[in-house]
Write a protein that holds these residues in place. Structure first.
Motif, PDB file in Angstrom:
ATOM      1  N   GLN A 285      -4.084   6.750  -0.520  1.00  0.00           N
ATOM      2  CA  GLN A 285      -4.107   7.825   0.455  1.00  0.00           C
ATOM      3  C   GLN A 285      -5.512   8.420   0.560  1.00  0.00           C
TER       4      GLN A 285
ATOM      5  N   SER B 287       0.236   8.173  -4.055  1.00  0.00           N
ATOM      6  CA  SER B 287      -0.316   6.944  -3.511  1.00  0.00           C
ATOM      7  C   SER B 287      -1.809   6.864  -3.823  1.00  0.00           C
TER       8      SER B 287
ATOM      9  N   ARG C 197       1.005   2.880  -6.207  1.00  0.00           N
ATOM     10  CA  ARG C 197       1.290   4.274  -6.499  1.00  0.00           C
ATOM     11  C   ARG C 197       1.237   4.470  -8.002  1.00  0.00           C
TER      12      ARG C 197
ATOM     13  N   GLN D 191       0.817  -1.207   0.000  1.00  0.00           N
ATOM     14  CA  GLN D 191       0.000   0.000   0.000  1.00  0.00           C
ATOM     15  C   GLN D 191       0.853   1.260   0.000  1.00  0.00           C
ATOM     16  N   LEU D 192       2.015   1.184   0.651  1.00  0.00           N
ATOM     17  CA  LEU D 192       2.880   2.361   0.718  1.00  0.00           C
ATOM     18  C   LEU D 192       3.730   2.534  -0.528  1.00  0.00           C
ATOM     19  N   LYS D 193       4.262   1.430  -1.085  1.00  0.00           N
ATOM     20  CA  LYS D 193       5.261   1.529  -2.146  1.00  0.00           C
ATOM     21  C   LYS D 193       4.778   1.054  -3.507  1.00  0.00           C
TER      22      LYS D 193
END
Length: 353
Positions: free
Chosen positions: A317, A314, A307, A302-304
């Motif tokens: 977000q 992201s 995107r 989800q973070l990397k």
């Protein structure tokens, strides 16, 4: 106990605290002397700490008295002008050795008396030399160091130390010397600023007059730029985002699903001896490990991974799903599932699939 040892111990217990007691007594006496001297110097008791003792104005310049632990003090006067950046003047004998150790440069102004009295530093040597070559500044600095050899000019402050015991007349002389340096620097820096402003204004007016007097040739037409083919870039973005989604499924969602079913399977055949060579507890433990690893991989994805390859925003977000699906209620739980269904980036509008 040996009487000699006992006597030595008693003597050491009496002698060792003496330097600390002496420093405390000297600081207390100096504080009392400064407080008694403050009304005659037109200074008042300062707030904000035990070290900052007095503050006020002397001949219009802000000044404060800082008291150290050994009874000595510093009188610091602020120069209300824009001086050359990082300007620092200190005593030549004490500062030259430190400069050699640190590998710094001592600026030479060209005046023998000034160069011999001070170690001069600054990040703009030309501005420092132009300021210190003024006769008024030179005379004020030499008068200051003649009466106060340890005086320092650092940035916008002129500092003169005061020894112990505190005496009124040396303090008054030091304040007069500090005020002379501060007023001279303020007046000279103001004159330099006015000259620089007038020079800039004159140069601008001359450039404007030259531009209006010269006939302006017509500018050539700008060449037409060839159309940019965005199809290869969009294909690259879609393929890169597809690989990222595959990695997210492989390391995030798949381990969670497999681990969950393995854990359930381990509990389903708990009355049997083993299944496929693994005991029920081993199935459950392996499923739990996979589930935890999948949770970690999902958070990392989800973070990397989720995107936009074009704008690097992201897609999970807060606000991404609202921008793409304004008519649907968005919660924190379904934010990731909605991001996986985006056909275009909600921020840069680039196609993702």
């Amino acid at each position: 106990m040996n009487p000699w040892f006992l006597g030595l111990l008693l003597v050491s217990m009496l002698v060792l605290p003496l330097p600390f007691a002496l420093r405390w007594w000297r600081r207390r006496q100096a504080r009392r002397a400064w407080l008694a001297l403050a009304p005659r110097l037109e200074l008042s008791l300062a707030a904000g700490g035990d070290q900052r003792l007095l503050s006020g104005r002397y001949q219009g310049h802000p000044v404060e008295v800082l008291l150290s632990s050994d009874g000595t003090a510093q009188m610091r006067m602020t120069v209300q002008a824009h001086l050359p950046p990082d300007l620092h003047l200190s005593r030549q004998e004490a500062g030259s050795r430190r400069l050699q150790l640190r590998g710094l440069r001592d600026i030479q102004v060209g005046d023998a008396a000034l160069d011999a009295a001070f170690v001069i530093q600054g990040s703009n040597p030309a501005a420092v030399i132009r300021l210190l070559r003024e006769p008024g500044v030179r005379d004020a600095l030499l008068a200051l160091v003649a009466g106060n050899p340890q005086a320092v000019l650092t940035r916008n402050e002129v500092v003169a130390p005061s020894g112990y015991p505190v005496q009124e007349e040396p303090c008054r002389r030091a304040l007069r010397a500090l005020a002379l340096v501060a007023s001279t620097l303020e007046r000279t820096a103001g004159q330099h600023a006015q000259l620089a402003a007038s020079a800039r204004e004159q140069a601008w007016s001359e450039r404007l007059a030259l531009a209006t007097a010269r006939p302006q040739a017509p500018l050539p037409p700008e060449p037409a730029l060839p159309p940019v083919d965005k199809a290869p870039m969009e294909r690259n973005v879609r393929s890169k985002y597809g690989r990222r989604k595959s990695l997210y499924f492989l390391f995030g969602q798949l381990p969670v699903a497999v681990g969950w079913w393995m854990w359930l399977l381990g509990g389903a055949f708990k009355h049997r001896h083993e299944l496929l060579g693994l005991a029920p507890t081993e199935w459950g433990a392996l499923g739990g490990v996979l589930f935890v690893l999948g949770i970690g991989g999902g958070l990392y994805g989800q973070l990397k991974l989720l995107r936009c390859p074009a704008c690097d925003e992201s897609l999970t977000q807060e606000g991404a799903a609202e921008a793409a699906l304004s008519s649907r209620r968005v919660t924190r739980r379904n934010r990731t599932s909605l991001a996986l269904k985006f056909s275009a980036c909600p921020f840069c509008k680039t196609r993702l699939r």
